[in-house]
Design a protein around this motif. Structure first.
Motif, PDB file in Angstrom:
ATOM      1  N   MET A 211       0.823  -1.209   0.000  1.00  0.00           N
ATOM      2  CA  MET A 211       0.000   0.000   0.000  1.00  0.00           C
ATOM      3  C   MET A 211       0.856   1.258   0.000  1.00  0.00           C
ATOM      4  O   MET A 211       0.545   2.239  -0.679  1.00  0.00           O
ATOM      5  N   ALA A 212       1.964   1.245   0.739  1.00  0.00           N
ATOM      6  CA  ALA A 212       2.848   2.416   0.773  1.00  0.00           C
ATOM      7  C   ALA A 212       3.430   2.698  -0.610  1.00  0.00           C
ATOM      8  O   ALA A 212       3.547   3.857  -1.022  1.00  0.00           O
ATOM      9  N   ARG A 213       3.799   1.653  -1.334  1.00  0.00           N
ATOM     10  CA  ARG A 213       4.269   1.831  -2.720  1.00  0.00           C
ATOM     11  C   ARG A 213       3.148   2.393  -3.591  1.00  0.00           C
ATOM     12  O   ARG A 213       3.371   3.296  -4.402  1.00  0.00           O
TER      13      ARG A 213
ATOM     14  N   LEU B 165      -6.585  -4.055  -2.576  1.00  0.00           N
ATOM     15  CA  LEU B 165      -5.541  -4.525  -3.489  1.00  0.00           C
ATOM     16  C   LEU B 165      -5.748  -5.980  -3.917  1.00  0.00           C
ATOM     17  O   LEU B 165      -4.940  -6.511  -4.676  1.00  0.00           O
ATOM     18  N   ASP B 166      -6.835  -6.584  -3.444  1.00  0.00           N
ATOM     19  CA  ASP B 166      -7.192  -7.958  -3.828  1.00  0.00           C
ATOM     20  C   ASP B 166      -6.023  -8.908  -3.551  1.00  0.00           C
ATOM     21  O   ASP B 166      -5.531  -9.608  -4.445  1.00  0.00           O
ATOM     22  N   LEU B 167      -5.619  -8.970  -2.293  1.00  0.00           N
ATOM     23  CA  LEU B 167      -4.404  -9.685  -1.923  1.00  0.00           C
ATOM     24  C   LEU B 167      -4.621 -11.137  -1.511  1.00  0.00           C
ATOM     25  O   LEU B 167      -3.645 -11.857  -1.275  1.00  0.00           O
ATOM     26  N   LEU B 168      -5.869 -11.587  -1.410  1.00  0.00           N
ATOM     27  CA  LEU B 168      -6.109 -12.975  -1.027  1.00  0.00           C
ATOM     28  C   LEU B 168      -6.191 -13.862  -2.260  1.00  0.00           C
ATOM     29  O   LEU B 168      -7.150 -14.609  -2.470  1.00  0.00           O
ATOM     30  N   ARG B 169      -5.169 -13.776  -3.088  1.00  0.00           N
ATOM     31  CA  ARG B 169      -5.076 -14.571  -4.306  1.00  0.00           C
ATOM     32  C   ARG B 169      -3.710 -15.247  -4.350  1.00  0.00           C
ATOM     33  O   ARG B 169      -2.754 -14.748  -3.764  1.00  0.00           O
ATOM     34  N   PRO B 170      -3.591 -16.354  -5.058  1.00  0.00           N
ATOM     35  CA  PRO B 170      -2.285 -17.033  -5.174  1.00  0.00           C
ATOM     36  C   PRO B 170      -1.397 -16.350  -6.209  1.00  0.00           C
ATOM     37  O   PRO B 170      -1.128 -16.876  -7.287  1.00  0.00           O
TER      38      PRO B 170
ATOM     39  N   GLY C 150       7.579  -2.070  -9.366  1.00  0.00           N
ATOM     40  CA  GLY C 150       8.004  -1.635 -10.691  1.00  0.00           C
ATOM     41  C   GLY C 150       7.633  -2.608 -11.799  1.00  0.00           C
ATOM     42  O   GLY C 150       8.105  -2.461 -12.928  1.00  0.00           O
ATOM     43  N   ARG C 151       6.781  -3.569 -11.511  1.00  0.00           N
ATOM     44  CA  ARG C 151       6.391  -4.577 -12.501  1.00  0.00           C
ATOM     45  C   ARG C 151       4.898  -4.424 -12.785  1.00  0.00           C
ATOM     46  O   ARG C 151       4.061  -4.845 -11.991  1.00  0.00           O
TER      47      ARG C 151
ATOM     48  N   PHE D 279       0.067  -7.431  -9.924  1.00  0.00           N
ATOM     49  CA  PHE D 279       0.686  -6.402  -9.096  1.00  0.00           C
ATOM     50  C   PHE D 279      -0.249  -5.192  -8.993  1.00  0.00           C
ATOM     51  O   PHE D 279       0.013  -4.119  -9.538  1.00  0.00           O
ATOM     52  N   THR D 280      -1.337  -5.351  -8.237  1.00  0.00           N
ATOM     53  CA  THR D 280      -2.355  -4.295  -8.149  1.00  0.00           C
ATOM     54  C   THR D 280      -1.815  -3.023  -7.505  1.00  0.00           C
ATOM     55  O   THR D 280      -2.349  -1.936  -7.754  1.00  0.00           O
ATOM     56  N   TRP D 281      -0.786  -3.144  -6.690  1.00  0.00           N
ATOM     57  CA  TRP D 281      -0.201  -1.980  -6.022  1.00  0.00           C
ATOM     58  C   TRP D 281       0.598  -1.104  -6.984  1.00  0.00           C
ATOM     59  O   TRP D 281       1.065  -0.036  -6.594  1.00  0.00           O
ATOM     60  N   GLU D 282       0.732  -1.525  -8.237  1.00  0.00           N
ATOM     61  CA  GLU D 282       1.406  -0.701  -9.233  1.00  0.00           C
ATOM     62  C   GLU D 282       0.435   0.149 -10.060  1.00  0.00           C
ATOM     63  O   GLU D 282       0.855   0.899 -10.936  1.00  0.00           O
ATOM     64  N   ARG D 283      -0.849   0.058  -9.778  1.00  0.00           N
ATOM     65  CA  ARG D 283      -1.827   0.870 -10.506  1.00  0.00           C
ATOM     66  C   ARG D 283      -1.664   2.343 -10.159  1.00  0.00           C
ATOM     67  O   ARG D 283      -1.200   2.703  -9.083  1.00  0.00           O
ATOM     68  N   THR D 284      -2.082   3.197 -11.068  1.00  0.00           N
ATOM     69  CA  THR D 284      -2.067   4.647 -10.816  1.00  0.00           C
ATOM     70  C   THR D 284      -3.478   5.213 -11.003  1.00  0.00           C
ATOM     71  O   THR D 284      -3.680   6.230 -11.658  1.00  0.00           O
TER      72      THR D 284
END
Length: 387
Positions: free
Chosen positions: A282-284, A349-354, A366-367, A372-377
């Motif tokens: 989340m910080a990223r 961030l929909d983090l309960l996924r494999p 950076g990917r 990598f939902t945390w890379e959205r803008t």
């Protein structure tokens, strides 16, 4: 240092580096649990040495993990498929030392509180299109390229283990040129010279041509750029045969290459109730959206949590005085536009996924890939409107 500049270095390692093998095993276990039980709790670590993998930690789940089979599958996919590489997925021993999560921790997490105390850091900069620092971005790409040319048979003598390092010269705070590149590549004996102690100059040129130049473009290289390819002379003995590996020992490689502070907690093998992982993501996400919204050229975000408590105990933003508005106003924007409790972060961030095995090599940031939902803008317009 120069009068108006500096040199900055970052490193990365390939998926066959012993520490990264362990990170991937830990995250493969996490993925396997989440496939079966999204409420599973995982804190899994691995240790690897000559002929042996030990998996330990705390897991509470309604599912079942075939630990031996899973470990061997990960090691095989990395590329340790023959004794010539010093480790073999088919013959290594696998020890399972997993126990359940402490109920004392669970009673705080079950109500939505943080899974641990700690501070988490996110960072973004305009140096690259992915808003990552240039040195770590190049170092990751070099290691990814090493894996690519090995898997595709372009340089068939390469083994799974390897490291890269890139030093970038900065002037007036901006990256100017690449000063030196290190590529340490595990290889078979076929590229050694007649002494048996050095790789041939032909092999060095192949690695430079097939690995380094496709990543470090002409615009970054010049006549002063130096190349160090297997600086000891050879790298035949690699992987777990040459060095032990442990989960969580490459935290700077995993994040920003030393360009930003680090909270200290590793990511791999931890389910997202552990804020070491979810709050760092989340910080990223926050820092990247701040920079993408043109509110700053560089942004560091720190979040701090207490075990069992939902809200962060502190939120900090630092922009190196280049922000369009004061840092304390940016904190207000964060609290307005971003969710900060562990449960909300997991959902948003929909983090309960494999998805985590993919994060365990070549950096968590950076990917720009679907997982990598945390890379959205996607917060840019909201931030620009309110700023």
């Amino acid at each position: 240092m120069t009068d108006n500049g500096f040199f900055f270095t970052s490193e990365s390692v390939t998926e066959g580096h012993p520490d990264k093998v362990c990170d991937q095993i830990s995250d493969a276990v996490l993925d396997d649990v989440l496939r079966q039980d999204i409420n599973g709790r995982v804190a899994c670590e691995a240790f690897i040495t000559v002929g042996l993998v030990i998996v330990g930690g705390e897991i509470t789940t309604s599912g079942y993990v075939d630990m031996s089979g899973l470990v061997r599958k990960v090691v095989k996919e990395i590329g340790y498929t023959h004794p010539k590489y010093g480790f073999n997925y088919d013959t290594c021993a696998v020890l399972n030392a997993i126990g359940p999560q402490s109920p004392d921790i669970a009673q705080g997490v079950n109500i939505g509180g943080a899974g641990d105390q700690g501070l988490m850091v996110g960072y973004a900069t305009k140096e690259t299109e992915t808003l990552m620092p240039l040195p770590i971005s190049l170092a990751h790409k070099l290691c990814q390229r090493l894996a690519e040319v090995r898997r595709r048979g372009i340089l068939p003598y390469l083994g799974p283990d390897g490291k890269s390092q890139v030093t970038v010269e900065y002037k007036d705070g901006k990256p100017l040129r690449v000063d030196n590149v290190v590529a340490s590549c595990q290889h078979t004996e076929e590229i050694l010279d007649e002494t048996g102690n050095l790789i041939t100059e032909e092999a060095k040129e192949q690695i430079k041509r097939e690995v380094i130049f496709p990543v470090v473009g002409e615009e970054l290289r010049d006549s002063r750029t130096k190349y160090f390819i297997n600086p000891t002379g050879k790298f035949v003995t690699g992987g777990p045969q040459s060095d032990t590996g442990m989960t969580g020992r490459k935290i700077i490689v995993d994040t920003y290459g030393g360009m930003a502070p680090h909270g200290g907690g590793a990511f791999s093998g931890k389910d997202p109730t552990k804020v070491d992982r979810s709050a760092s993501y989340m910080a990223r996400y926050i820092a990247k959206n701040m920079v993408a919204a043109d509110l700053a050229d560089e942004c560091t975000v720190q979040l701090a949590y207490v075990i069992g408590v939902k809200e962060p105990v502190s939120v900090m933003v630092h922009t190196n005085c280049d922000a369009k508005i004061p840092d304390n106003r940016l904190v207000e924007l964060i609290r307005k536009h971003f969710v900060l409790t562990p449960r909300e972060i997991i959902e948003y961030l929909d983090l309960l996924r494999p998805i985590y095995l993919k994060t365990a090599a070549y950096g968590h940031f950076g990917r720009e890939e679907p997982e990598f939902t945390w890379e959205r803008t996607d917060k840019v317009k909201d931030l620009q409107r309110d700023a």
